[in-house]
Design a protein around this motif. Structure first.
Motif, PDB file in Angstrom:
ATOM      1  N   VAL A 186      76.937  97.242 -10.832  1.00  0.00           N
ATOM      2  CA  VAL A 186      76.285  96.943 -12.095  1.00  0.00           C
ATOM      3  C   VAL A 186      74.816  97.338 -11.972  1.00  0.00           C
ATOM      4  N   GLY A 187      74.338  98.165 -12.888  1.00  0.00           N
ATOM      5  CA  GLY A 187      72.952  98.625 -12.838  1.00  0.00           C
ATOM      6  C   GLY A 187      72.028  97.655 -13.547  1.00  0.00           C
ATOM      7  N   VAL A 188      71.454  96.717 -12.786  1.00  0.00           N
ATOM      8  CA  VAL A 188      70.619  95.672 -13.387  1.00  0.00           C
ATOM      9  C   VAL A 188      69.133  95.884 -13.124  1.00  0.00           C
ATOM     10  N   ASN A 245      66.829  87.470 -15.154  1.00  0.00           N
ATOM     11  CA  ASN A 245      67.965  86.581 -15.397  1.00  0.00           C
ATOM     12  C   ASN A 245      69.002  87.218 -16.316  1.00  0.00           C
ATOM     13  N   ILE A 246      68.593  88.174 -17.142  1.00  0.00           N
ATOM     14  CA  ILE A 246      69.585  88.950 -17.883  1.00  0.00           C
ATOM     15  C   ILE A 246      70.387  89.790 -16.888  1.00  0.00           C
ATOM     16  N   GLY A 247      69.710  90.319 -15.865  1.00  0.00           N
ATOM     17  CA  GLY A 247      70.421  91.029 -14.800  1.00  0.00           C
ATOM     18  C   GLY A 247      71.378  90.124 -14.055  1.00  0.00           C
ATOM     19  N   ASN A 248      70.937  88.895 -13.732  1.00  0.00           N
ATOM     20  CA  ASN A 248      71.842  87.941 -13.088  1.00  0.00           C
ATOM     21  C   ASN A 248      73.036  87.642 -13.982  1.00  0.00           C
ATOM     22  N   ALA A 249      72.777  87.526 -15.293  1.00  0.00           N
ATOM     23  CA  ALA A 249      73.869  87.260 -16.237  1.00  0.00           C
ATOM     24  C   ALA A 249      74.864  88.411 -16.271  1.00  0.00           C
ATOM     25  N   LEU A 308      82.769  84.338   5.206  1.00  0.00           N
ATOM     26  CA  LEU A 308      83.775  85.091   4.453  1.00  0.00           C
ATOM     27  C   LEU A 308      85.192  84.988   5.034  1.00  0.00           C
ATOM     28  N   PRO A 309      85.367  85.024   6.355  1.00  0.00           N
ATOM     29  CA  PRO A 309      86.736  84.967   6.881  1.00  0.00           C
ATOM     30  C   PRO A 309      87.509  83.706   6.508  1.00  0.00           C
ATOM     31  N   SER A 310      86.814  82.668   6.047  1.00  0.00           N
ATOM     32  CA  SER A 310      87.499  81.433   5.655  1.00  0.00           C
ATOM     33  C   SER A 310      88.131  81.527   4.272  1.00  0.00           C
ATOM     34  N   PHE A 311      87.833  82.602   3.529  1.00  0.00           N
ATOM     35  CA  PHE A 311      88.276  82.709   2.141  1.00  0.00           C
ATOM     36  C   PHE A 311      89.309  83.816   1.986  1.00  0.00           C
ATOM     37  N   ASP A 312      90.321  83.542   1.169  1.00  0.00           N
ATOM     38  CA  ASP A 312      91.395  84.494   0.923  1.00  0.00           C
ATOM     39  C   ASP A 312      91.065  85.331  -0.308  1.00  0.00           C
ATOM     40  N   HIS A 313      90.778  86.612  -0.094  1.00  0.00           N
ATOM     41  CA  HIS A 313      90.473  87.576  -1.156  1.00  0.00           C
ATOM     42  C   HIS A 313      89.481  87.008  -2.177  1.00  0.00           C
ATOM     43  N   PRO A 314      88.268  86.704  -1.739  1.00  0.00           N
ATOM     44  CA  PRO A 314      87.273  86.166  -2.675  1.00  0.00           C
ATOM     45  C   PRO A 314      86.683  87.246  -3.569  1.00  0.00           C
ATOM     46  N   VAL A 315      86.117  86.819  -4.690  1.00  0.00           N
ATOM     47  CA  VAL A 315      85.239  87.669  -5.486  1.00  0.00           C
ATOM     48  C   VAL A 315      83.827  87.445  -4.955  1.00  0.00           C
ATOM     49  N   VAL A 316      83.152  88.517  -4.568  1.00  0.00           N
ATOM     50  CA  VAL A 316      81.843  88.415  -3.923  1.00  0.00           C
ATOM     51  C   VAL A 316      80.800  89.116  -4.786  1.00  0.00           C
ATOM     52  N   VAL A 317      79.770  88.384  -5.200  1.00  0.00           N
ATOM     53  CA  VAL A 317      78.684  88.926  -6.016  1.00  0.00           C
ATOM     54  C   VAL A 317      77.466  89.117  -5.113  1.00  0.00           C
ATOM     55  N   LEU A 318      76.964  90.362  -5.042  1.00  0.00           N
ATOM     56  CA  LEU A 318      75.826  90.685  -4.181  1.00  0.00           C
ATOM     57  C   LEU A 318      74.643  91.086  -5.057  1.00  0.00           C
ATOM     58  N   LEU A 319      73.551  90.341  -4.956  1.00  0.00           N
ATOM     59  CA  LEU A 319      72.440  90.467  -5.897  1.00  0.00           C
ATOM     60  C   LEU A 319      71.352  91.422  -5.427  1.00  0.00           C
ATOM     61  N   ASN A 320      70.765  91.173  -4.267  1.00  0.00           N
ATOM     62  CA  ASN A 320      69.611  91.926  -3.777  1.00  0.00           C
ATOM     63  C   ASN A 320      69.340  91.506  -2.343  1.00  0.00           C
TER      64      ASN A 320
END
Length: 380
Positions: A156-158, A220-224, A92-104
């Protein structure tokens, strides 16, 4: 990866330089990374972004360097990156203000991974240390604990079918309490307000949208849903993001249907108890014969004891073949699940024809899947 490893040996800060000036989106978690990365990439591409992505996997530092230094990534404005959950804090420190998606977060490769609460704690430390925009699964207490240190989080409640790894609170260790759509702990950690997914309908603010990804399964609907919300954070209109989901019908061979003799075989990949549980739930109630196969190599995890946490009872009454290098371990587990099976010691795809059936599902773990895909490439 060899070129990237040489690059890193000569220039340890290569990832910082390659990521500089580029918008970055990151997808991490135990299950669903590749599919969610593909869905997010499709949404961004449909909106006109030039996108570089590692949807084939290669989700450690060397894989990311290999992608970003490749010719196909040279002029792209956006990188959508699948990143291993253990590697996320260090990258993460290599990226400038990334969008981060956390699944499970759940157990995976028991001989390599530590306690999942340790992973959640590392996420929490890393996300607090820099500006990030996080999109996270509200139904996984481990993810919420890890994400909650970030200053900008959209939940997001998946849903979360596999709950065995989040029975105790990652903050204090007490038991997590649950009802149908809520969870909480006495220490104050609880399910946050979220954009809610109901069936295939996602509600974001006052807007509802239908999600119809081209890959099967409620998970996969949750992933979507997570991919669509993340796409909007990158400036993609929600209608464009939703419209792009159907274009993703296979991800690095997953969900692909191939012809083996007179039979159509659907290839399904699962790598741990949570992943197997989702796939078995997806095919429950169907009558297709099944080829189930596992290896226990380094990439799979050498410890196959996770088999005992998978609800193979769901496939009772189906015609089943157990295959792979650890077919005997699998057959023992199936016997205790009252699932009759034949043990097959040949190539996994060759087992498909033994059923003499028009359609067969092939559920396998990582290295079995990779060998099957390679064999199909040779045949083609």
């Amino acid at each position: 990866m060899i070129g990237a490893k040489v690059t890193l040996a000569l220039a340890p800060k290569a990832l910082d330089e390659l990521a500089a000036g580029r918008r970055i989106a990151v997808v991490s978690g135990t299950n669903g990374k590749s599919t969610t990365t593909a869905l997010l990439s499709a949404a961004c591409t449909a909106a006109g972004f030039s996108v570089a992505s590692n949807v084939e996997g290669a989700n450690l530092r060397s894989g990311i360097v290999a992608l970003l230094s490749s010719r196909r990534a040279r002029d792209t404005e956006l990188a959508v990156l699948e990143i291993d959950e253990l590697a996320l804090p260090s990258l993460l420190p290599s990226f400038d203000h990334p969008v981060v998606v956390l699944l499970n977060l759940s157990r995976d490769q028991l001989d390599r991974f530590g306690e999942v609460r340790t992973v959640a704690a590392e996420w929490r430390r890393a996300l607090a240390a820099q500006p990030v925009t996080v999109v996270a699964n509200a139904d996984d207490p481990l993810v919420v604990y890890g994400a909650s240190s970030a200053s900008d989080v959209t939940y997001v409640g998946v849903g979360l079918r596999w709950r065995q790894d989040s029975a105790s609170c990652p903050n204090c260790g007490r038991q997590i309490q649950r009802d149908e759509r809520d969870w909480w702990c006495e220490c104050g950690l609880r399910r946050p307000p979220a954009c809610e997914l109901d069936g295939d309908t996602l509600a974001v603010g006052g807007q509802t949208m239908q999600l119809r990804p081209g890959v099967p399964g409620q998970y996969n609907i949750g992933n979507a849903a997570l991919a669509v919300v993340a796409a909007t954070k990158l400036g993609v209109p929600s209608a464009v993001a939703c419209g792009a989901l159907g274009a993703v019908t296979s991800v690095a061979g997953r969900y692909r249907t191939v012809t083996v003799g007179p039979t159509s075989a659907r290839l399904l990949l699962a790598k741990n108890p949570a992943g197997w549980g989702e796939l078995l739930a997806m095919i429950e109630g169907q009558d297709r014969p099944l080829v189930l196969a596992i290896n226990a190599r380094i990439a799979d995890g050498k410890d196959p004891s996770w088999l005992w946490d998978v609800e193979f009872e769901r496939v009772r009454g189906r015609r089943v073949i157990a295959a792979g290098e650890r077919a005997a371990d699998l057959a023992v587990r199936l016997r205790y699940a009252d699932v009759e099976c034949e043990v097959w010691d040949g190539a996994v795809l060759d087992a498909v024809e033994r059923f003499d059936a028009p359609d067969v599902d092939v559920l396998v773990n990582y290295t079995v899947f990779a060998e099957a895909v390679r064999s199909l490439g040779r045949d083609e």
